[in-house]
Design an enzyme around this catalytic site. Structure first.
Site, PDB file in Angstrom:
ATOM      1  N   GLY A   1       0.492  -1.623  -0.140  1.00 44.86           N
ATOM      2  CA  GLY A   1      -0.130  -0.284   0.351  1.00 44.86           C
ATOM      3  C   GLY A   1       1.268   1.422  -0.656  1.00 44.86           C
ATOM      4  O   GLY A   1       1.621   1.728   0.798  1.00 44.86           O
TER       5      GLY A   1
ATOM      6  N   GLU B   1      -2.100  -9.364   5.635  1.00 48.33           N
ATOM      7  CA  GLU B   1      -1.483  -9.367   6.492  1.00 48.33           C
ATOM      8  C   GLU B   1      -1.606 -11.088   7.200  1.00 48.33           C
ATOM      9  O   GLU B   1      -1.465 -11.597   8.084  1.00 48.33           O
ATOM     10  CB  GLU B   1      -2.020  -8.496   8.186  1.00 48.33           C
TER      11      GLU B   1
HETATM   12  C1  LIG Z   1     -11.020   1.091  16.235  1.00 48.66           C
HETATM   13  C2  LIG Z   1      -9.875   0.735  15.603  1.00 48.66           C
HETATM   14  C3  LIG Z   1      -9.963   0.594  14.936  1.00 48.66           C
HETATM   15  C4  LIG Z   1      -8.270   0.554  14.755  1.00 48.66           C
HETATM   16  C5  LIG Z   1      -8.232   1.356  13.295  1.00 48.66           C
HETATM   17  C6  LIG Z   1      -6.984   0.188  12.812  1.00 48.66           C
HETATM   18  C7  LIG Z   1      -6.847   0.518  10.842  1.00 48.66           C
HETATM   19  C8  LIG Z   1      -6.178  -0.958  11.156  1.00 48.66           C
HETATM   20  C9  LIG Z   1      -5.264  -0.067   9.926  1.00 48.66           C
HETATM   21  C10 LIG Z   1      -3.875  -1.125  10.268  1.00 48.66           C
HETATM   22  C11 LIG Z   1      -3.438  -0.753   8.299  1.00 48.66           C
HETATM   23  C12 LIG Z   1      -2.396  -1.168   7.857  1.00 48.66           C
HETATM   24  C13 LIG Z   1      -2.913  -2.453   6.895  1.00 48.66           C
HETATM   25  C14 LIG Z   1      -2.243  -3.688   6.426  1.00 48.66           C
HETATM   26  C15 LIG Z   1      -1.882  -3.843   5.057  1.00 48.66           C
HETATM   27  C16 LIG Z   1      -1.812  -5.143   4.578  1.00 48.66           C
HETATM   28  C17 LIG Z   1      -0.137  -5.064   5.100  1.00 48.66           C
HETATM   29  C18 LIG Z   1       0.394  -6.546   4.132  1.00 48.66           C
HETATM   30  O1  LIG Z   1      -0.778  -7.514   3.917  1.00 48.66           O
HETATM   31  S1  LIG Z   1       1.787  -6.940   4.645  1.00 48.66           S
HETATM   32  C19 LIG Z   1       2.103  -8.774   4.231  1.00 48.66           C
HETATM   33  C20 LIG Z   1       1.860  -9.277   5.235  1.00 48.66           C
HETATM   34  N1  LIG Z   1       2.280 -10.425   5.055  1.00 48.66           N
HETATM   35  C21 LIG Z   1       2.155 -12.029   5.725  1.00 48.66           C
HETATM   36  O2  LIG Z   1       1.427 -11.468   7.112  1.00 48.66           O
HETATM   37  C22 LIG Z   1       2.812 -13.057   5.320  1.00 48.66           C
HETATM   38  C23 LIG Z   1       2.490 -14.136   5.729  1.00 48.66           C
HETATM   39  N2  LIG Z   1       3.556 -15.310   6.472  1.00 48.66           N
HETATM   40  C24 LIG Z   1       3.309 -15.684   7.157  1.00 48.66           C
HETATM   41  O3  LIG Z   1       3.728 -14.723   8.157  1.00 48.66           O
HETATM   42  C25 LIG Z   1       4.484 -16.856   7.414  1.00 48.66           C
HETATM   43  O4  LIG Z   1       5.199 -16.545   6.005  1.00 48.66           O
HETATM   44  C26 LIG Z   1       3.864 -17.740   8.010  1.00 48.66           C
HETATM   45  C27 LIG Z   1       4.071 -17.140   9.410  1.00 48.66           C
HETATM   46  C28 LIG Z   1       2.329 -18.166   8.074  1.00 48.66           C
HETATM   47  C29 LIG Z   1       4.966 -18.952   7.723  1.00 48.66           C
HETATM   48  O5  LIG Z   1       6.486 -18.474   8.789  1.00 48.66           O
HETATM   49  P1  LIG Z   1       7.664 -19.458   9.076  1.00 48.66           P
HETATM   50  O6  LIG Z   1       8.751 -18.769   8.863  1.00 48.66           O
HETATM   51  O7  LIG Z   1       7.408 -20.708   7.426  1.00 48.66           O
HETATM   52  O8  LIG Z   1       7.342 -20.662  10.369  1.00 48.66           O
HETATM   53  P2  LIG Z   1       6.638 -21.389  10.274  1.00 48.66           P
HETATM   54  O9  LIG Z   1       4.669 -22.113   9.346  1.00 48.66           O
HETATM   55  O10 LIG Z   1       8.009 -22.550   9.773  1.00 48.66           O
HETATM   56  O11 LIG Z   1       6.703 -21.726  11.971  1.00 48.66           O
HETATM   57  C30 LIG Z   1       7.697 -21.654  12.153  1.00 48.66           C
HETATM   58  C31 LIG Z   1       8.141 -21.248  14.253  1.00 48.66           C
HETATM   59  O12 LIG Z   1       7.669 -20.219  13.989  1.00 48.66           O
HETATM   60  C32 LIG Z   1       6.560 -18.936  14.174  1.00 48.66           C
HETATM   61  N3  LIG Z   1       6.131 -18.272  14.076  1.00 48.66           N
HETATM   62  C33 LIG Z   1       5.178 -18.086  12.302  1.00 48.66           C
HETATM   63  N4  LIG Z   1       5.344 -16.173  12.731  1.00 48.66           N
HETATM   64  C34 LIG Z   1       5.652 -15.743  14.133  1.00 48.66           C
HETATM   65  C35 LIG Z   1       5.682 -14.528  14.467  1.00 48.66           C
HETATM   66  N5  LIG Z   1       4.919 -13.953  13.473  1.00 48.66           N
HETATM   67  N6  LIG Z   1       5.675 -14.443  15.352  1.00 48.66           N
HETATM   68  C36 LIG Z   1       6.381 -15.090  16.497  1.00 48.66           C
HETATM   69  N7  LIG Z   1       6.650 -17.204  16.008  1.00 48.66           N
HETATM   70  C37 LIG Z   1       5.970 -17.096  14.775  1.00 48.66           C
HETATM   71  C38 LIG Z   1       4.905 -20.398  14.472  1.00 48.66           C
HETATM   72  O13 LIG Z   1       4.208 -20.304  15.449  1.00 48.66           O
HETATM   73  C39 LIG Z   1       6.323 -21.446  14.436  1.00 48.66           C
HETATM   74  O14 LIG Z   1       6.838 -22.139  15.605  1.00 48.66           O
HETATM   75  P3  LIG Z   1       7.291 -23.513  16.778  1.00 48.66           P
HETATM   76  O15 LIG Z   1       5.606 -23.590  15.894  1.00 48.66           O
HETATM   77  O16 LIG Z   1       8.403 -24.001  15.306  1.00 48.66           O
HETATM   78  O17 LIG Z   1       7.479 -23.846  17.703  1.00 48.66           O
HETATM   79  C1  LIG Z   2      -5.430  -4.967  -0.133  1.00 49.62           C
HETATM   80  C2  LIG Z   2      -4.437  -5.048   0.136  1.00 49.62           C
HETATM   81  C3  LIG Z   2      -3.504  -5.151   0.366  1.00 49.62           C
HETATM   82  C4  LIG Z   2      -2.093  -5.245   0.841  1.00 49.62           C
HETATM   83  N1  LIG Z   2      -0.604  -4.490   1.149  1.00 49.62           N
HETATM   84  C5  LIG Z   2       0.622  -5.127   1.606  1.00 49.62           C
HETATM   85  C6  LIG Z   2       1.536  -4.116   1.989  1.00 49.62           C
HETATM   86  O1  LIG Z   2       0.618  -3.176   2.023  1.00 49.62           O
HETATM   87  N2  LIG Z   2       2.633  -5.084   2.030  1.00 49.62           N
HETATM   88  C7  LIG Z   2       2.697  -6.183   1.568  1.00 49.62           C
HETATM   89  O2  LIG Z   2       4.347  -6.436   1.501  1.00 49.62           O
HETATM   90  N3  LIG Z   2       1.920  -7.364   1.024  1.00 49.62           N
HETATM   91  C8  LIG Z   2       0.527  -6.291   1.503  1.00 49.62           C
HETATM   92  N4  LIG Z   2      -0.754  -7.583   0.538  1.00 49.62           N
HETATM   93  C9  LIG Z   2      -0.592  -8.659   0.120  1.00 49.62           C
HETATM   94  C10 LIG Z   2      -0.824  -9.527   1.405  1.00 49.62           C
HETATM   95  O3  LIG Z   2       0.005 -10.107   2.602  1.00 49.62           O
HETATM   96  C11 LIG Z   2      -0.677 -11.109   0.548  1.00 49.62           C
HETATM   97  O4  LIG Z   2      -2.317 -10.855  -0.278  1.00 49.62           O
HETATM   98  C12 LIG Z   2      -1.448 -11.930   1.718  1.00 49.62           C
HETATM   99  O5  LIG Z   2      -0.455 -12.211   2.507  1.00 49.62           O
HETATM  100  C13 LIG Z   2      -1.994 -13.834   1.379  1.00 49.62           C
HETATM  101  O6  LIG Z   2      -0.557 -13.669   0.375  1.00 49.62           O
HETATM  102  P1  LIG Z   2      -1.028 -14.284  -1.146  1.00 49.62           P
HETATM  103  O7  LIG Z   2      -1.668 -13.558  -1.756  1.00 49.62           O
HETATM  104  O8  LIG Z   2       0.524 -14.892  -1.622  1.00 49.62           O
HETATM  105  O9  LIG Z   2      -2.007 -15.221  -1.489  1.00 49.62           O
HETATM  106  P2  LIG Z   2      -1.471 -16.980  -2.288  1.00 49.62           P
HETATM  107  O10 LIG Z   2      -0.375 -17.036  -0.901  1.00 49.62           O
HETATM  108  O11 LIG Z   2      -1.005 -17.183  -2.933  1.00 49.62           O
HETATM  109  O12 LIG Z   2      -2.907 -17.506  -1.318  1.00 49.62           O
HETATM  110  C14 LIG Z   2      -3.913 -17.844  -2.163  1.00 49.62           C
HETATM  111  C15 LIG Z   2      -4.356 -19.374  -1.971  1.00 49.62           C
HETATM  112  O13 LIG Z   2      -4.020 -20.234  -1.205  1.00 49.62           O
HETATM  113  C16 LIG Z   2      -4.249 -20.414  -0.098  1.00 49.62           C
HETATM  114  N5  LIG Z   2      -2.824 -20.967   0.507  1.00 49.62           N
HETATM  115  C17 LIG Z   2      -1.705 -20.090   0.154  1.00 49.62           C
HETATM  116  N6  LIG Z   2      -0.336 -21.426   1.120  1.00 49.62           N
HETATM  117  C18 LIG Z   2      -0.814 -21.411   1.867  1.00 49.62           C
HETATM  118  C19 LIG Z   2      -1.204 -22.587   2.673  1.00 49.62           C
HETATM  119  N7  LIG Z   2       0.679 -23.408   3.140  1.00 49.62           N
HETATM  120  N8  LIG Z   2      -1.710 -23.980   3.624  1.00 49.62           N
HETATM  121  C20 LIG Z   2      -2.903 -23.613   3.047  1.00 49.62           C
HETATM  122  N9  LIG Z   2      -3.122 -22.657   2.395  1.00 49.62           N
HETATM  123  C21 LIG Z   2      -1.979 -21.670   1.398  1.00 49.62           C
HETATM  124  C22 LIG Z   2      -4.690 -19.600   0.808  1.00 49.62           C
HETATM  125  O14 LIG Z   2      -5.053 -20.416   1.989  1.00 49.62           O
HETATM  126  C23 LIG Z   2      -5.301 -19.208  -0.401  1.00 49.62           C
HETATM  127  O15 LIG Z   2      -6.903 -19.436  -0.460  1.00 49.62           O
HETATM  128  C24 LIG Z   2      -1.588  -6.970   0.570  1.00 49.62           C
HETATM  129  C25 LIG Z   2      -2.961  -7.093  -0.037  1.00 49.62           C
HETATM  130  C26 LIG Z   2      -3.961  -7.009  -0.290  1.00 49.62           C
HETATM  131  C27 LIG Z   2      -5.355  -7.457  -1.133  1.00 49.62           C
END
Ligand SMILES: CCCCCCCCCCCCCCCCCC(=O)SCCNC(=O)CCNC(=O)[C@H](O)C(C)(C)COP(=O)(O)OP(=O)(O)OC[C@H]1O[C@@H](n2cnc3c(N)ncnc32)[C@H](O)[C@@H]1OP(=O)(O)O
Ligand SMILES: Cc1cc2nc3c(=O)[nH]c(=O)nc-3n(C[C@H](O)[C@H](O)[C@H](O)COP(=O)(O)OP(=O)(O)OC[C@H]3O[C@@H](n4cnc5c(N)ncnc54)[C@H](O)[C@@H]3O)c2cc1C
Length: 697
Positions: free
Chosen positions: A204, A449
């Site tokens: 974003g 996220e």
């Molecule tokens: C009125 C109130 C309202 C308030 C207003 C507020 C409004 C909100 C405004 C917010 C604005 C922001 C907007 C955001 C826009 C989106 C930004 C993005 O998407 S940015 C992009 C976002 N992108 C994504 O989110 C990407 C998603 N993918 C991932 O995060 C990672 O690839 C993964 C977690 C899926 C796997 O990671 P991998 O390294 O392959 O790990 P393994 O599976 O192999 O597990 C190994 C070990 O690691 C551990 N562990 C894992 N994570 C964490 C952690 N964070 N920490 C600690 N530990 C963690 C896990 O438990 C395990 O532990 P153990 O069992 O061994 O003990």
């Molecule tokens: C509006 C918007 C704003 C964003 N802002 C940012 C930003 O500011 N910065 C940034 O870096 N990113 C940002 N992103 C990216 C966002 O974090 C990713 O889109 C999100 O983490 C999902 O990853 P992907 O798009 O690769 O989906 P994919 O991983 O390709 O997912 C496709 C499908 O596969 C499934 N899947 C994938 N992996 C697995 C698995 N291991 N096990 C089971 N199912 C699985 C999912 O459930 C999904 O149904 C934004 C996305 C959107 C839509």
């Protein structure tokens, strides 16, 4: 012209008012009557839910301030749904920079500024600057780096994005491909996109706003890959805003919603940045190229900003659902449809059981999520204090709890908005209801996220590990501690003997706990069976069973959500009538969760058919008992008309007049004949033009 058109239509409506049917009820009267029959004071409950009278007062002051500006006036807000992407993009940035200016002049505190943006609900290119760029430097930069970058970022001399996701990978963070290769001779990193799939895609504000970004790239030193690290990287010239040499950057195009924000792409051709651009609070690279990795407990430090945002998203979910339910409940309380005889008073559509069964559980979910949001942000604040004192012991529990809760809360809110929209019938499909835009800009939260399925699987991983620990006689702490007693729990049966029994907190807790325990035990058994006695957290054993594992994580998160809701109501400082209503709402919440997946409770014989029938009966009774309080319950969210920005949800109930005024005042009605008349329709429809055209043949 627009104003004239509007006045004329209103006059017509007033003239014909003597023709109305006998059973006609003015919508405003319906809402007044609803408020009169409520069992508690919504003003008092609003104070509790919002955290005090000062918060509500501060919010109305901020709204008055917004209304006095050209960019935040009521007229500007209500015109937004007619605007193009480009207009929304500029308007978002105007608002954000104006708010920033007020904050810098001292007229607004940092909290005021954030609240003002929330009230305005106009996301802009600076959102990620505030929520991810600055916080990443704060938490992952060392002192010197913070002193260098933060003053510039806070003064808006530079603006940043969070560039993690790439075209080919979002979920699999370890698989990101952008490289940061250290060049010892020049003491620089060379940032490069080696493949099409490595282009940064989605961040974003990256497209047209950001001058800098947090660049997540693989650190390569002497050909050795040290995995993902964060860098602060400049991408645009500060004088011209043009991309720097080697940088190709732009907007990724229109999206489902959220179109004012310039989500961007970024392609890098061997761009050099100084060594100190790598954020070095946890890992370090010395000038001569020595790498010092983060300590074992900081191994996941790079993921820190994501955890912080997940806590915010949980907090946000309840309030977003509160907005949708406020619109839908108020509207369905004034909307009348169908009577036995034409001319009789028609029924308020909220009195049809199908609508009550859709909307009242969603109101309960909004309350549950608001309380859960408070609990999550408190937990996150405690973690921050510990982290700043060097103690990261609570991170693993925080991560698994927030991962599952981010999924549950955003799923509930997104699906709930759409259910509210459908509940409003045809008018719900109109942008003037506020619901289509709310849904279109919110539903991204189930993906960003951390995709919700993937987040649920993180929680499932923890639950399976906890089961494994219990089986080996080790203690399990935290939110999964109930699995400690899995053995005994699995022998329990539901104790319900009468419909009223379902109302008791113990019975509902017990059923939700039993369901979570049963599913965790089944998931564990399933993986053991597939692994021949050994659990594999990757590969076909895991990937071939994700439906069951996600379901297991949801049941766990639902238990945590429900018990947090019940405890919060128990501890809240409420007047007796409001407490009584909320206790019923807690019961409705628990029953609705059970009814959604009732089959789980039959699988191991916990529940019998007569008990399930009693559950349905009691839920239906509860809908009737809560119905008189429906409007008061949504009024208690305390959401101002300004923020609702909805013709259907307005607090005075004057819905039809609002729809007419908003529709007739829009651009397409600017002229009576319409914009397509002269060039397109006239040559066909106007006899004189037709004649003229024929004579030319
Ligand atoms: C009125 C109130 C309202 C308030 C207003 C507020 C409004 C909100 C405004 C917010 C604005 C922001 C907007 C955001 C826009 C989106 C930004 C993005 O998407 S940015 C992009 C976002 N992108 C994504 O989110 C990407 C998603 N993918 C991932 O995060 C990672 O690839 C993964 C977690 C899926 C796997 O990671 P991998 O390294 O392959 O790990 P393994 O599976 O192999 O597990 C190994 C070990 O690691 C551990 N562990 C894992 N994570 C964490 C952690 N964070 N920490 C600690 N530990 C963690 C896990 O438990 C395990 O532990 P153990 O069992 O061994 O003990
Ligand atoms: C509006 C918007 C704003 C964003 N802002 C940012 C930003 O500011 N910065 C940034 O870096 N990113 C940002 N992103 C990216 C966002 O974090 C990713 O889109 C999100 O983490 C999902 O990853 P992907 O798009 O690769 O989906 P994919 O991983 O390709 O997912 C496709 C499908 O596969 C499934 N899947 C994938 N992996 C697995 C698995 N291991 N096990 C089971 N199912 C699985 C999912 O459930 C999904 O149904 C934004 C996305 C959107 C839509």
């Amino acid at each position: 012209m627009v104003r004239e058109h509007c006045d004329r239509t209103t006059a017509l409506v007033n003239e014909s008012s003597q023709l109305v049917l006998a059973g006609h009820v003015e919508p405003q009267d319906d809402l007044r009557a609803e408020r009169k029959r409520a069992s508690f004071s919504s003003q008092e409950l609003a104070v509790v839910l919002n955290g005090g009278t000062e918060v509500l007062q501060r919010r109305s002051r901020l709204i008055s301030q917004l209304q006095s500006t050209s960019w935040g006036s009521q007229a500007a807000v209500s015109q937004r749904c007619f605007h193009s992407r480009e207009q929304l993009h500029v308007e978002g940035l105007v608002a954000q920079t104006e708010i920033w200016k007020l904050m810098q002049s001292g007229a607004l505190s940092q909290q005021d500024a954030k609240d003002m943006e929330t009230l305005l609900t106009l996301p802009g290119g600076l959102t990620l600057h505030q929520y991810m760029f600055i916080p990443t430097i704060e938490t992952q930069g060392d002192e010197e780096q913070q002193a260098y970058w933060l003053p510039k970022a806070r003064a808006l001399e530079i603006t940043g994005a969070y560039a993690q996701t790439e075209m080919g990978h979002g979920t699999f963070v370890r698989g990101l491909e952008t490289t940061a290769t250290y060049d010892r001779a020049s003491e620089e990193f060379i940032i490069h996109s080696p493949a099409l799939s490595s282009i940064k895609w989605w961040p974003g504000g990256l497209g047209k706003t950001a001058t800098h970004c947090i660049m997540l790239a693989r650190l390569i030193i002497n050909s050795k890959d040290h995995g993902l690290h964060p860098f602060v990287m400049q991408i645009r010239d500060l004088h011209t805003h043009l991309p720097l040499a080697g940088v190709r950057v732009g907007d990724i195009g229109p999206k489902f919603g959220y179109n004012g924000v310039d989500n961007g792409y970024l392609m890098l051709d061997r761009v050099r940045i100084p060594r100190r651009a790598m954020l070095m609070r946890h890992a370090r690279v010395t000038p001569d190229g020595h790498y010092f990795p983060p300590s074992a407990e900081n191994a996941k430090a790079t993921y820190g900003t994501m955890v912080a945002i997940r806590a915010l998203l949980v907090d946000e979910a309840g309030w977003v659902l509160a907005r949708a339910t406020t619109i839908a409940v108020r509207y369905t309380a004034i909307r009348r449809q169908t009577s036995e005889r034409v001319g009789d008073k028609e029924l308020q559509v909220l009195d049809y059981q199908n609508l009550a069964a859709t909307l009242l559980p969603l109101v309960a979910s909004a309350y549950a999520l608001i309380f859960m949001g408070k609990a999550s942000s408190d937990m996150y604040k405690r973690f921050e204090q510990d982290r700043d004192a060097g103690n990261l012991a609570s991170l693993p529990e925080l991560h698994v709890l927030l991962a599952g809760m981010k999924a549950l809360s955003t799923w509930t809110a997104a699906d709930g908005i759409e259910a509210c929209r459908r509940g409003c019938g045809g008018h719900g499909y109109s942008a003037l209801s506020g619901l289509p835009d709310l849904y279109a800009s919110y539903v991204q939260n189930v993906t960003l996220e951390g995709d919700n399925n993937v987040m649920s699987l993180q929680t499932a991983r923890h639950l399976v590990k906890s089961q494994e620990a219990v089986a080996k006689g080790r203690r399990v702490e935290g939110s999964a501690a109930y699995l400690q007693r899995a053995e005994q729990e699995l022998h329990r049966k539901c104790s319900v003997q009468a419909p009223q029994d379902w109302q008791t907190a113990e019975v509902l807790d017990a059923a939700l706990r039993h369901r979570a325990t049963y599913l965790a035990a089944e998931g564990h058994k399933l993986l053991l069976r597939h692994g021949g006695g050994k659990i594999n957290f990757a590969g076909p054993d895991w990937n071939g069973n994700t439906v069951q594992l996600i379901h297991m994580a949801q049941a766990h998160s639902q238990l945590v959500l429900h018990t947090t809701f019940a405890q919060s109501v128990h501890q809240a400082d409420l007047e007796p009538a409001a407490r009584a209503a909320l206790i019923k709402l807690v019961a409705l919440h628990g029953m609705s969760l059970l009814l959604r997946d009732l089959q789980d409770l039959f699988m191991d014989g916990y529940l019998q058919a007569f008990q399930a029938q009693m559950l349905v009966q009691r839920r239906n009774e509860l809908l009737l008992e809560l119905r008189p309080d429906a409007v008061a319950l949504v009024d208690s969210f305390g959401i101002a008309d300004y923020q609702l920005n909805s013709c259907l949800g307005r607090s005075d109930g004057d819905v039809y007049r609002a729809l007419l005024e908003a529709a007739s005042g829009q651009q397409l009605n600017k002229t009576e004949e319409g914009p397509a008349w002269n060039a397109v329709l006239k040559p066909w429809l106007d006899p004189a033009s037709r004649q003229q055209a024929r004579s030319k043949l």
